[in-house]
Design an enzyme around this catalytic site. Structure first.
Site, PDB file in Angstrom:
ATOM      1  N   LYS A 113       0.810  -1.322  -0.036  1.00 49.09           N
ATOM      2  CA  LYS A 113       0.118   0.089  -0.066  1.00 49.09           C
ATOM      3  C   LYS A 113       0.924   1.109   0.027  1.00 49.09           C
ATOM      4  CE  LYS A 113      -4.235  -1.831   1.577  1.00 49.09           C
ATOM      5  NZ  LYS A 113      -5.324  -1.695   2.664  1.00 49.09           N
ATOM      6  N   LYS A 200      -4.460  -9.309  -6.860  1.00 51.30           N
ATOM      7  CA  LYS A 200      -5.782  -9.911  -6.198  1.00 51.30           C
ATOM      8  C   LYS A 200      -6.829  -8.682  -6.575  1.00 51.30           C
ATOM      9  CE  LYS A 200      -5.810  -7.031  -1.745  1.00 51.30           C
ATOM     10  NZ  LYS A 200      -6.546  -6.964  -0.627  1.00 51.30           N
ATOM     11  N   LYS A 203      -9.893  -2.514  -4.631  1.00 49.08           N
ATOM     12  CA  LYS A 203     -10.250  -1.301  -4.967  1.00 49.08           C
ATOM     13  C   LYS A 203      -8.925  -0.424  -4.845  1.00 49.08           C
ATOM     14  CE  LYS A 203     -12.898  -1.450  -1.566  1.00 49.08           C
ATOM     15  NZ  LYS A 203     -13.721  -1.413  -0.428  1.00 49.08           N
TER      16      LYS A 203
HETATM   17  N1  AQP Z   1      -9.184 -10.515  -3.781  1.00 46.84           N
HETATM   18  C1  AQP Z   1      -9.735 -10.702  -2.771  1.00 46.84           C
HETATM   19  N2  AQP Z   1      -9.955 -12.132  -2.679  1.00 46.84           N
HETATM   20  C2  AQP Z   1     -10.435 -12.696  -1.482  1.00 46.84           C
HETATM   21  N3  AQP Z   1     -10.626 -11.925  -0.361  1.00 46.84           N
HETATM   22  C3  AQP Z   1     -10.546 -10.665  -0.375  1.00 46.84           C
HETATM   23  N4  AQP Z   1     -10.657  -9.837   0.476  1.00 46.84           N
HETATM   24  C4  AQP Z   1     -10.291  -8.307   0.126  1.00 46.84           C
HETATM   25  N5  AQP Z   1      -9.789  -8.736  -1.228  1.00 46.84           N
HETATM   26  C5  AQP Z   1     -10.138 -10.125  -1.508  1.00 46.84           C
HETATM   27  C6  AQP Z   1     -10.960 -10.006   1.860  1.00 46.84           C
HETATM   28  O1  AQP Z   1     -12.188  -8.899   2.134  1.00 46.84           O
HETATM   29  C7  AQP Z   1     -12.404  -8.758   3.449  1.00 46.84           C
HETATM   30  C8  AQP Z   1     -12.194  -7.212   3.739  1.00 46.84           C
HETATM   31  O2  AQP Z   1     -11.150  -6.628   3.315  1.00 46.84           O
HETATM   32  P1  AQP Z   1     -10.811  -5.207   3.423  1.00 46.84           P
HETATM   33  O3  AQP Z   1     -11.270  -4.646   4.691  1.00 46.84           O
HETATM   34  O4  AQP Z   1      -9.335  -5.042   3.180  1.00 46.84           O
HETATM   35  O5  AQP Z   1     -11.850  -4.586   2.334  1.00 46.84           O
HETATM   36  P2  AQP Z   1     -11.409  -3.732   1.069  1.00 46.84           P
HETATM   37  O6  AQP Z   1     -10.677  -2.452   1.627  1.00 46.84           O
HETATM   38  O7  AQP Z   1     -12.821  -3.609   0.439  1.00 46.84           O
HETATM   39  O8  AQP Z   1     -10.548  -4.837   0.343  1.00 46.84           O
HETATM   40  P3  AQP Z   1      -9.591  -4.374  -0.884  1.00 46.84           P
HETATM   41  O9  AQP Z   1     -10.491  -3.562  -1.869  1.00 46.84           O
HETATM   42  O10 AQP Z   1      -8.833  -5.601  -1.187  1.00 46.84           O
HETATM   43  O11 AQP Z   1      -8.666  -3.277  -0.305  1.00 46.84           O
HETATM   44  P4  AQP Z   1      -7.353  -2.688  -0.635  1.00 46.84           P
HETATM   45  O12 AQP Z   1      -7.370  -2.664  -1.986  1.00 46.84           O
HETATM   46  O13 AQP Z   1      -7.351  -1.642   0.460  1.00 46.84           O
HETATM   47  O14 AQP Z   1      -6.627  -3.802  -0.155  1.00 46.84           O
HETATM   48  C9  AQP Z   1     -11.051  -9.266   4.130  1.00 46.84           C
HETATM   49  O15 AQP Z   1     -11.113 -10.456   4.807  1.00 46.84           O
HETATM   50  C10 AQP Z   1     -10.112  -9.489   3.101  1.00 46.84           C
HETATM   51  O16 AQP Z   1      -9.281 -10.691   2.932  1.00 46.84           O
END
Ligand code: AQP
Length: 336
Positions: A113, A200, A203
Site C-alpha cells: 500500500k 488480487k 479497490k
Molecule cells: N481479492 C480478494 N480475494 C479474497 N478475499 C479478499 N478480501 C479482500 N480482497 C480479496 C477480503 O475481504 C475482507 C475485507 O477486506 P478489506 O477490509 O481489506 O476490504 P477492502 O478495503 O474492500 O479490500 P480491498 O479492496 O482488497 O482493499 P485494498 O485494496 O485496500 O487492499 C478481508 O477479509 C479480505 O481478506
C-alpha cells in the site's frame, strides 16, 4: 454439559464498494457462520483512515457498507461500527507496547500500500496509521476473544501478528488470558483482478481491478467480457486469468457449467467467450438478487441506523469487559 458457543469475528473497511473478492473471499463465510456461532462483524472506519481519504465521504461510506452487508445476509444485530466502540483504539495502544517494531515492519500490506501511495505521488501521506493498523486489527480480534476469523488470504500475515501479540501478552502476564484466533478461509480465498490476474481483486489498485457486487448488468458483463485470459500462459497450463474465471464460476456454485467447461479446457476445445458468458451470467444472477434486497433495506435508512447504533452499544459491553480485565492484569487503572 454443552460447550459454550465459539465466537467469530471479522471486519471490513468502508472504503467504497464491496467487490466479489470481498464477498467470495470473506463475507460469504460471514453469512453462513451466523447459523452456528456467536458472530461479531465490524465496519472498521478507523482502518479506512490509513490511506488518503475524503472526510466528506467517510461516514456515508460506513452506512453504505452496512446496507450492503445486510443485503448479502449479514444480520444487523451482529454488526458494529468501530468508531462507536472506543475500547478498540485503547486496547490497540496497549498492544503497541506488546508488538515489536521489527515484526510490524515485515507486513507486506504496508509495503504494497505504501508503494501504491508513492506511485500516486503522495509519499508524504504514508501515515503512521498505515504502518500501525495491523495492531489495531489485533485489538479488533482479541477484544472479543474470537476463536475464528473468516478472512481472505491477504490477511494471513496480519492474523499471525495478532497471535504473536496475544502470545507476548500472555507471557508477560503469566497466564493464558487470550486464546489464539484461527483463520478461516472460503474455498476461494484469493480472487484475482480480471484486468490483471497477477494481482488480487482490490479497490486500491483502481476501477478496472474490482467488480462491484451491486454493479449494473451492462457494465458487469463488459468487465467480464474484457477479462484478460491468455497473458503469461505456459504450455499445457491454465493461465491465471482463465483459472480466475473458473474460480468465480465455482464461487457462484455453478458446478455443472464449471465442470463441463473444465472438460472442454482439458480437451483443448474451450472457447473463452463461453467461459466468460457463463461467468457473467452467474455473477449477474447473484448481483441482481443483492440489488433487490438492498433496495428493500434502504427504503428505511433511519431504522437501519438506529438498529446499528443499538447493536454497536450491545457489542461494546463485551469490549468494555475485556479492556477492564486487560488493564487490571497489566497494572493500569480503571475508572470504576
Ligand atoms: N481479492 C480478494 N480475494 C479474497 N478475499 C479478499 N478480501 C479482500 N480482497 C480479496 C477480503 O475481504 C475482507 C475485507 O477486506 P478489506 O477490509 O481489506 O476490504 P477492502 O478495503 O474492500 O479490500 P480491498 O479492496 O482488497 O482493499 P485494498 O485494496 O485496500 O487492499 C478481508 O477479509 C479480505 O481478506
Amino acid at each position: 454439559m454443552s460447550q459454550p458457543t465459539k465466537t467469530v469475528l471479522s471486519c471490513i473497511q468502508p472504503t467504497g464498494y464491496m467487490h466479489f473478492g470481498n464477498y467470495f473471499g470473506a463475507i460469504k463465510n460471514w453469512v453462513s457462520l451466523q447459523e452456528s456461532y456467536d458472530c461479531v462483524y465490524g465496519v472498521v472506519d478507523y482502518h479506512a483512515m490509513t490511506m488518503p481519504f475524503d472526510i466528506k465521504k467517510l461516514r456515508n461510506n460506513s452506512w453504505e457498507l452496512i446496507y450492503n452487508l445486510m443485503a448479502v445476509g449479514v444480520k444487523p444485530e451482529n454488526l458494529f461500527v468501530q468508531s462507536l466502540i472506543p475500547e478498540h483504539t485503547e486496547l490497540s495502544w496497549i498492544f503497541n507496547c506488546f508488538c515489536s517494531y521489527g515484526h510490524l515492519s515485515r507486513m507486506t500490506q504496508f509495503k504494497d500500500k505504501g508503494k501504491d501511495v508513492k506511485e500516486k505521488g503522495a509519499e508524504s501521506f504514508i501515515s503512521a496509521g498505515l504502518f500501525d493498523y495491523p495492531v489495531l486489527q489485533a485489538a479488533d480480534i482479541l477484544i472479543y476473544k474470537a476463536d475464528f476469523v473468516p478472512v481472505g488470504k491477504d490477511q494471513d500475515q496480519h492474523l499471525e501478528l495478532s497471535r504473536a501479540i496475544a502470545q507476548r501478552f500472555n507471557h508477560v502476564v503469566g497466564k493464558e488470558y487470550f486464546k489464539m484466533p484461527e483463520t478461516l478461509h472460503t474455498e476461494t480465498p484469493k480472487i484475482k483482478s480480471t484486468a490483471d490476474p497477477s494481482k488480487k481483486m482490490s479497490k486500491s489498485a483502481g476501477e478496472k481491478h474490482y467488480i462491484n457486487i451491486f454493479e449494473e448488468e451492462a457494465r458487469l458483463r463488459k468487465q467480464v467480457k474484457s477479462a484478460v485470459t491468455d497473458v503469461g500462459r505456459e504450455e499445457g497450463k491454465m493461465s491465471d486469468g482463465v483459472a480466475n474465471l473458473f474460480e468465480l464460476l465455482k464461487a457462484c456454485e455453478k458446478m455443472e457449467a464449471h465442470d463441463s467447461l473444465v472438460d472442454s479446457f482439458n480437451q483443448g476445445t474451450l472457447k473463452y467467450v463461453d467461459l466468460k458468458e457463463a461467468t457473467a451470467d452467474a455473477l449477474v444472477e447473484l448481483s441482481q438478487a443483492f440489488i433487490e434486497k438492498r433496495n428493500e433495506i434502504t427504503a428505511d435508512k433511519r431504522a437501519v441506523k438506529y438498529q446499528i447504533k443499538q447493536s454497536s452499544a450491545e457489542i461494546r459491553k463485551k469490549a468494555q469487559e475485556t479492556l477492564r480485565e486487560v488493564k487490571e492484569l497489566i497494572g493500569l487503572m480503571n475508572v470504576k
